[in-house]
Design a protein around this motif. Structure first.
Motif, mmCIF file in Angstrom:
data_model
loop_
_atom_site.group_PDB
_atom_site.id
_atom_site.type_symbol
_atom_site.label_atom_id
_atom_site.label_comp_id
_atom_site.label_asym_id
_atom_site.label_seq_id
_atom_site.Cartn_x
_atom_site.Cartn_y
_atom_site.Cartn_z
ATOM 1 N N SER A 5 0.783 -1.239 0.000
ATOM 2 C CA SER A 5 0.000 0.000 0.000
ATOM 3 C C SER A 5 0.817 1.293 0.000
ATOM 4 O O SER A 5 0.280 2.362 -0.288
ATOM 5 C CB SER A 5 -0.920 -0.004 1.232
ATOM 6 N N TYR A 9 -0.564 5.007 -1.487
ATOM 7 C CA TYR A 9 -1.418 5.631 -0.474
ATOM 8 C C TYR A 9 -0.660 6.206 0.718
ATOM 9 O O TYR A 9 -1.265 6.899 1.545
ATOM 10 C CB TYR A 9 -2.432 4.614 0.062
ATOM 11 N N LYS A 17 -10.073 0.434 0.469
ATOM 12 C CA LYS A 17 -8.983 0.480 -0.523
ATOM 13 C C LYS A 17 -8.341 -0.903 -0.682
ATOM 14 O O LYS A 17 -7.990 -1.320 -1.780
ATOM 15 C CB LYS A 17 -7.909 1.489 -0.088
ATOM 16 N N THR A 21 -8.432 -3.266 -4.026
ATOM 17 C CA THR A 21 -7.174 -3.719 -4.631
ATOM 18 C C THR A 21 -7.220 -5.229 -4.871
ATOM 19 O O THR A 21 -6.821 -5.713 -5.947
ATOM 20 C CB THR A 21 -5.982 -3.365 -3.714
ATOM 21 N N ASP A 261 -1.944 2.078 -7.865
ATOM 22 C CA ASP A 261 -3.397 1.904 -7.768
ATOM 23 C C ASP A 261 -3.849 0.916 -8.845
ATOM 24 O O ASP A 261 -3.965 1.275 -10.021
ATOM 25 C CB ASP A 261 -4.069 3.265 -7.947
#
Ligand code: GAL
Length: 378
Positions: A5, A9, A17, A21, A261
């Motif tokens: 992550s 992020y 999130k 993902t 992302d």
């Protein structure tokens, strides 16, 4: 192989999130290509503050159903869950660390069903010496004592020749450099902490002997698809440069941990991340890190012996213009055979039999990735 992550992020993570993902890994075909671990980096913890004053727990606002819910979710879908901590009383981003509570924390992670731990000693005062080795060993032993199969990333940012001791301290991979930035080539950046893609490749040259089954030199998380929009320093790279970056991490046997992302990928990026022929170079059971076997200025050839006797080859053009490059069977690869079959792993095409050497044009900042099969006589 997995996703982490941090690059996209930073510490601004939450359940939604992470679940999105995981869906993207499955829907894009990445899971089927081998991507497996979904890793929470720093910021999952409840409190920004020292372990002296706090217990370690998850942030219930970010993760309302807890970490074990996420682990179950991953396991039901053929994925695995990773988590983050460090030997300091605070982590690098100032959250509650494990300092002195390794046993408790290892048990907590195991009880949640965690499969991977990134244990980051950047936060440890002094940042070096025997101390840091013992701290990682302590966590490794605590993890083993839980009886759960948990991969340990000894994250020491390439300091203190970590590659020399991390395996023995119980690590399964270890970063060889400071943080990567979202740039292909930005001379001078490395001196101010961040390594661009080419810096990181240079960093790994000469470290081949430390990497192999059970413990790997980690070139840091992939920046493919960040496009200058993630939480990292850097302006981004072109899709072709990102593909070169991915190819090189693959042939260098680095853990492949994508940090962008995944819910926003174009077709080219998905094609980059799901090229199973390139991934096979990375996952080859012999587990050898490619060595740089030729360097003519900006033109570099890397080669990796493979379990079936083939060689993986990267013709890397770091320069500003397209260039003619070649690889010689005997001189560069040490092959006895005079002739070899050459396959281009991005074109997915056999290029026929070449005698003595293979030459081709490689575009600026691209890498031609080949699988070379020596022809035995008769
Ligand atoms: C750094 C590490 C990054 C990220 C960050 C979290 O030390 O290199 O990859 O984990 O800490 O705070």
């Amino acid at each position: 192989m997995g996703w982490n992550s941090w690059n996209v992020y930073g510490d601004d993570i939450d359940e939604e999130k992470i679940l999105r993902t995981a869906d993207a890994i499955i829907d894009s075909g990445m899971r089927d290509a081998g991507w497996e671990y979904v890793m929470l980096d720093d910021g999952w913890q409840k409190i920004r503050g020292s372990r002296f004053l706090n217990e370690l727990d998850y942030d219930p606002e970010k993760f309302p159903r807890g970490i074990s819910y996420l682990a179950d979710h991953m396991h039901e879908r053929g994925l695995k869950l990773g988590i983050y901590s460090g030997p300091g009383v605070e982590t690098c981003a100032g959250y509650t660390g494990s300092g002195g509570h390794e046993r408790e924390d290892a048990e907590l992670f195991a009880s949640w069903g965690v499969d991977h731990l990134k244990y980051d000693s950047c936060c440890w005062p002094g940042k070096g010496g025997q101390d840091v080795i013992e701290l990682h060993r302590t966590m490794s032993e605590a993890l083993k004592a839980t009886g759960r199969d948990i991969v340990l990333h000894v994250c020491h940012c390439g300091w203190d020749d970590v590659w020399e001791w991390a395996r023995e301290a119980g690590g399964h991979h270890w970063r060889i450099g400071q943080d990567i930035c979202d740039d292909f080539d930005l001379p001078g950046h490395r001196e101010s902490y961040y390594f661009d893609v080419l810096d990181m490749i240079d960093r790994g040259v000469g470290l081949e002997e430390y990497s192999g089954p059970g413990g790997w030199n980690d070139f840091d998380m992939l920046v493919v698809n960040l496009n200058g929009e993630g939480a990292l320093v850097g302006d981004g790279a072109t899709p072709e440069e990102y593909r070169t970056h991915f190819s090189m991490w693959a042939i260098l046997s680095s853990p492949l941990i994508i940090g962008s992302d995944l819910t926003r990928m174009d077709g080219y990026t998905i094609e980059t991340l799901t090229n199973t022929e390139v991934i096979a170079l990375n996952q080859d059971p012999l587990g050898r890190q490619a060595a740089r076997v030729r360097k003519d200025g900006d033109l570099e050839v890397f080669a990796k012996p493979l379990a079936n006797g083939d060689q993986g080859v990267a013709l890397l053009n770091r320069g500003p213009t397209d260039a003619e490059m070649e690889v010689a069977w005997q001189e560069d690869l040490g092959l006895d055979a005079a002739a070899a079959v050459v396959r281009d792993l991005w074109a997915h095409r056999d290029l026929g039999v070449s005698t003595g050497r293979f030459a081709t044009t490689v575009r600026s900042h691209e890498a031609t990735i080949l699988r070379v099969t020596p022809q035995t006589s008769g």
